[in-house]
Write a protein that holds these residues in place. Structure first.
Motif, PDB file in Angstrom:
ATOM      1  N   MET A  63       0.842  -1.166   0.000  1.00 62.88           N
ATOM      2  CA  MET A  63       0.000   0.000   0.000  1.00 62.88           C
ATOM      3  C   MET A  63       0.896   1.240   0.000  1.00 62.88           C
ATOM      4  O   MET A  63       1.921   1.273   0.644  1.00 62.88           O
ATOM      5  CB  MET A  63      -0.896  -0.028   1.230  1.00 62.88           C
ATOM      6  CG  MET A  63      -1.807   1.131   1.362  1.00 62.88           C
ATOM      7  SD  MET A  63      -2.832   0.952   2.814  1.00 62.88           S
ATOM      8  CE  MET A  63      -4.405   1.193   2.089  1.00 62.88           C
ATOM      9  N   SER A  64       0.498   2.248  -0.725  1.00 63.98           N
ATOM     10  CA  SER A  64       1.294   3.480  -0.771  1.00 63.98           C
ATOM     11  C   SER A  64       0.385   4.688  -0.591  1.00 63.98           C
ATOM     12  O   SER A  64      -0.839   4.612  -0.727  1.00 63.98           O
ATOM     13  CB  SER A  64       2.045   3.560  -2.090  1.00 63.98           C
ATOM     14  OG  SER A  64       1.127   3.624  -3.161  1.00 63.98           O
ATOM     15  N   CYS A  65       1.027   5.807  -0.347  1.00 60.69           N
ATOM     16  CA  CYS A  65       0.316   7.061  -0.144  1.00 60.69           C
ATOM     17  C   CYS A  65      -0.318   7.502  -1.472  1.00 60.69           C
ATOM     18  O   CYS A  65       0.329   7.469  -2.523  1.00 60.69           O
ATOM     19  CB  CYS A  65       1.287   8.121   0.358  1.00 60.69           C
ATOM     20  SG  CYS A  65       0.561   9.759   0.481  1.00 60.69           S
ATOM     21  N   ALA A  66      -1.571   7.936  -1.435  1.00 61.23           N
ATOM     22  CA  ALA A  66      -2.271   8.341  -2.648  1.00 61.23           C
ATOM     23  C   ALA A  66      -1.722   9.654  -3.196  1.00 61.23           C
ATOM     24  O   ALA A  66      -1.820   9.912  -4.393  1.00 61.23           O
ATOM     25  CB  ALA A  66      -3.760   8.484  -2.366  1.00 61.23           C
ATOM     26  N   ILE A  67      -1.106  10.458  -2.352  1.00 64.04           N
ATOM     27  CA  ILE A  67      -0.611  11.768  -2.789  1.00 64.04           C
ATOM     28  C   ILE A  67       0.832  11.685  -3.285  1.00 64.04           C
ATOM     29  O   ILE A  67       1.154  12.071  -4.385  1.00 64.04           O
ATOM     30  CB  ILE A  67      -0.729  12.799  -1.644  1.00 64.04           C
ATOM     31  CG1 ILE A  67      -2.202  12.946  -1.270  1.00 64.04           C
ATOM     32  CG2 ILE A  67      -0.108  14.138  -2.038  1.00 64.04           C
ATOM     33  CD1 ILE A  67      -2.444  13.745  -0.015  1.00 64.04           C
TER      34      ILE A  67
ATOM     35  N   PRO B 224       5.753   4.338  -0.172  1.00 68.17           N
ATOM     36  CA  PRO B 224       5.161   3.220   0.549  1.00 68.17           C
ATOM     37  C   PRO B 224       4.640   3.657   1.914  1.00 68.17           C
ATOM     38  O   PRO B 224       5.215   4.523   2.566  1.00 68.17           O
ATOM     39  CB  PRO B 224       6.305   2.223   0.707  1.00 68.17           C
ATOM     40  CG  PRO B 224       7.452   2.765  -0.042  1.00 68.17           C
ATOM     41  CD  PRO B 224       7.152   4.155  -0.467  1.00 68.17           C
ATOM     42  N   ALA B 225       3.540   3.051   2.324  1.00 67.50           N
ATOM     43  CA  ALA B 225       2.949   3.383   3.614  1.00 67.50           C
ATOM     44  C   ALA B 225       3.893   2.962   4.741  1.00 67.50           C
ATOM     45  O   ALA B 225       4.626   1.983   4.631  1.00 67.50           O
ATOM     46  CB  ALA B 225       1.616   2.680   3.774  1.00 67.50           C
ATOM     47  N   LEU B 226       3.864   3.728   5.790  1.00 69.50           N
ATOM     48  CA  LEU B 226       4.702   3.464   6.946  1.00 69.50           C
ATOM     49  C   LEU B 226       4.056   2.380   7.801  1.00 69.50           C
ATOM     50  O   LEU B 226       2.890   2.505   8.186  1.00 69.50           O
ATOM     51  CB  LEU B 226       4.866   4.745   7.764  1.00 69.50           C
ATOM     52  CG  LEU B 226       5.778   4.695   8.965  1.00 69.50           C
ATOM     53  CD1 LEU B 226       7.198   4.337   8.525  1.00 69.50           C
ATOM     54  CD2 LEU B 226       5.779   6.020   9.680  1.00 69.50           C
ATOM     55  N   ASP B 227       4.796   1.309   8.064  1.00 73.82           N
ATOM     56  CA  ASP B 227       4.301   0.231   8.919  1.00 73.82           C
ATOM     57  C   ASP B 227       4.722   0.537  10.357  1.00 73.82           C
ATOM     58  O   ASP B 227       5.874   0.341  10.725  1.00 73.82           O
ATOM     59  CB  ASP B 227       4.879  -1.104   8.458  1.00 73.82           C
ATOM     60  CG  ASP B 227       4.299  -2.284   9.219  1.00 73.82           C
ATOM     61  OD1 ASP B 227       3.738  -2.077  10.319  1.00 73.82           O
ATOM     62  OD2 ASP B 227       4.426  -3.404   8.712  1.00 73.82           O
ATOM     63  N   LEU B 228       3.786   1.047  11.147  1.00 71.99           N
ATOM     64  CA  LEU B 228       4.120   1.485  12.502  1.00 71.99           C
ATOM     65  C   LEU B 228       4.539   0.341  13.403  1.00 71.99           C
ATOM     66  O   LEU B 228       5.373   0.523  14.292  1.00 71.99           O
ATOM     67  CB  LEU B 228       2.942   2.238  13.109  1.00 71.99           C
ATOM     68  CG  LEU B 228       2.626   3.579  12.445  1.00 71.99           C
ATOM     69  CD1 LEU B 228       1.400   4.214  13.112  1.00 71.99           C
ATOM     70  CD2 LEU B 228       3.810   4.517  12.513  1.00 71.99           C
TER      71      LEU B 228
END
Length: 75
Positions: A1-5, A9-13
Motif C-alpha cells: 500500500m502506498s500514499c495516494a498523494i 510506501p505506507a509506513l508500517d508502525l
C-alpha cells in the motif's frame, strides 16, 4: 500500500516500533532474547536455553562488568 498523494510506501508502525525497541535495547546492552533462542536452537540444539530472566540478568552482568568481566562502557 502506498500514499495516494506522494506514492511513497505506507509506513508500517508496528515494524517501526519493533526497530525502535530493538535499537533501544541494544543501546543499553540488552540483546534480543528471541534472536538468542533462534541462534541457540540452530547452532547448539543439545544445550540448555537460558530463561528470559536469566538472559536479562546475564546481559546486565555483562553490561556492567560483574564477576570480573570487562564492562562495555564508553567512559
Amino acid at each position: 500500500m502506498s500514499c495516494a498523494i506522494c506514492k511513497l510506501p505506507a509506513l508500517d508502525l508496528s515494524k517501526l516500533g519493533q526497530k525502535l525497541r530493538d535499537g533501544a535495547r541494544l543501546m543499553i546492552g540488552q540483546g534480543d532474547y528471541e534472536a538468542y533462542v533462534a541462534h541457540r536452537r540452530a547452532n547448539h540444539p543439545s544445550e540448555p536455553l537460558m530463561t528470559r530472566e536469566e538472559f536479562f540478568l546475564e546481559r546486565q552482568a555483562s553490561r556492567f562488568g560483574e564477576g570480573g568481566r570487562r564492562a562495555m562502557r564508553c567512559c
